[in-house]
Design an enzyme around this catalytic site. Structure first.
Site, PDB file in Angstrom:
ATOM      1  N   ASP A  75      23.225  44.784   4.419  1.00 45.24           N
ATOM      2  CA  ASP A  75      21.868  44.230   4.343  1.00 45.24           C
ATOM      3  C   ASP A  75      21.019  44.941   3.295  1.00 45.24           C
ATOM      4  O   ASP A  75      21.349  46.038   2.825  1.00 45.24           O
ATOM      5  CB  ASP A  75      21.171  44.289   5.712  1.00 45.24           C
ATOM      6  CG  ASP A  75      20.969  45.709   6.230  1.00 45.24           C
ATOM      7  OD1 ASP A  75      21.869  46.542   6.051  1.00 45.24           O
ATOM      8  OD2 ASP A  75      19.902  45.978   6.818  1.00 45.24           O
ATOM      9  N   GLU A 129      21.247  47.847   8.700  1.00 44.80           N
ATOM     10  CA  GLU A 129      20.944  49.278   8.650  1.00 44.80           C
ATOM     11  C   GLU A 129      19.471  49.526   8.362  1.00 44.80           C
ATOM     12  O   GLU A 129      18.934  50.560   8.731  1.00 44.80           O
ATOM     13  CB  GLU A 129      21.800  49.956   7.566  1.00 44.80           C
ATOM     14  CG  GLU A 129      21.709  51.484   7.548  1.00 44.80           C
ATOM     15  CD  GLU A 129      20.590  52.030   6.687  1.00 44.80           C
ATOM     16  OE1 GLU A 129      20.272  53.230   6.820  1.00 44.80           O
ATOM     17  OE2 GLU A 129      20.004  51.264   5.877  1.00 44.80           O
TER      18      GLU A 129
HETATM   19 ZN    ZN Z   1      20.884  52.180   2.499  1.00 51.30          ZN
END
Ligand code: ZN
Length: 357
Positions: A75, A129
């Site tokens: 992401d 994340e």
């Molecule tokens: Zn990162």
């Protein structure tokens, strides 16, 4: 959509970085990129590939004596007029170029092109994340399939500008409460002013000398800071309570219990309540696999000061470090970019490390 991750693209870490950047994957919207990555990995005969949500894991099972993890998150933060990628000389601009599709490209390139690594390798391409921990692909896999994470050593391919950033500092927040006794300010001698009492807490903070700790050659610099102060009842009342919020960043030779004990010592005599704590991670560079990794990089490691997913691996007893081509200072910036030479050099380093001697 046709999969842009063609064999020619997979063979070249630079082209692969660009192709990954140009697949939109803002947090919680990783399905398209995870589909592309999964499809590529399932075609590779030397890998077993699994998927959980939008996290894809592929691993070799060669019966090697050690297993290493190469992990990268799929992401990105939201775009900021920086999608898709653009090229300017030796620089590739765009959301995710540094943080961290160039690192993801390392893992995917190696997964496809290295049938015979010297260790067994688990490649992790995980979701979410950049947002709250409960969405984090590593958290979800640790709950659902903890056996996927079994390894002797992990490399997180987060941006470090081509050097090794090892371990990470722990973080703790606490509230120190200074008591008092209310009174009308016209007869203030009948009360005890809690805000005045806070002066002693602030004095201890001002005089505090933070530690510098060296572990496995990595320097960790601690910090103890007041980050908020709150007190007062009304314009004519002697306050009976003042709260000082403390943030403590501590070196990984201390666990949360030791960090708390230290805070209780510093603020002895005051009520102290811990509101949030996350353990740090020791660099773990004494493990033989880590030593071989450092030899391949050939530059001295430094301590990671921020908290990263390295700590998730450390919590499972797996030494882990950060190593990636991007510049960490550019992560999440509008002009985020990565140097093509850093991509080529980093990929070569990982190849050296994983290729049988
Ligand atoms: Zn990162």
């Amino acid at each position: 959509m046709e999969n842009p991750l063609t064999p020619e693209v997979l063979a070249d870490p630079v082209a692969l970085t660009r192709a990954l950047v140009d697949i939109e994957s803002v947090s919680l919207d990783e399905k398209a990129i995870a589909d592309c990555v999964e499809e590529v990995l399932r075609r590779v005969p030397h890998l077993s590939t699994f998927r959980h949500g939008n996290t894809v894991m592929a691993r070799t099972d060669l019966g090697r004596s050690s297993r290493v993890v190469l992990a990268g998150h799929l992401d990105t933060v939201p775009h900021n007029d920086n999608f898709p990628s653009t090229m300017r000389g030796d620089l590739m601009y765009g959301c995710g170029t540094s943080d961290m599709k160039s690192g993801v490209a390392f893992a995917l390139h190696l997964a496809v092109t290295l049938p015979d690594p010297r260790y067994d390798v688990t490649y992790f391409f995980y979701e979410a994340e950049e947002i709250e921990s409960r969405y984090n692909g590593l958290t979800l896999v640790a709950e659902a399939h903890p056996e996927w994470l079994r390894a002797d050593f992990a490399v997180l391919l987060e941006p470090t500008y081509g050097i090794v950033e090892a371990g990470c500092q722990g973080t703790m927040r606490a509230i120190v409460t200074v008591p008092g006794e209310r009174a009308h300010v016209a007869r203030s001698w009948r009360g005890v002013n809690a805000i005045h009492g806070a002066g002693e807490v602030l004095r201890r903070l001002g005089e505090y000398r933070a530690r510098r700790v060296t572990i496995d050659g990595c320097d960790y610099r601690e910090g103890l800071n007041a980050v908020r102060i709150d007190g007062g009842v009304a314009g004519n009342v002697v306050p009976d309570r003042c709260e000082i919020e403390i943030n403590y960043r501590y070196a990984p030779d201390r666990d949360p219990a030791a960090a708390e004990a230290h805070l209780r010592e510093v603020f002895a005599g005051y009520d102290l309540a811990i509101t949030d704590a996350a353990a740090g991670a020791a660099p773990g560079l004494d493990a033989p696999v880590a030593q071989e990794f450092l030899a391949a990089v050939g530059a001295a490691p430094i301590g990671k000061l921020g908290w990263t997913d390295v700590a998730r691996f450390a919590a499972m007893g797996i030494p882990a470090l950060n190593f990636g081509p991007g510049d960490p200072n550019l992560a999440h910036h509008k002009d985020e970019h990565v140097e093509l030479t850093k991509i080529r050099d980093g990929a070569a380093t990982l190849h050296r490390w994983l290729t049988p001697a």
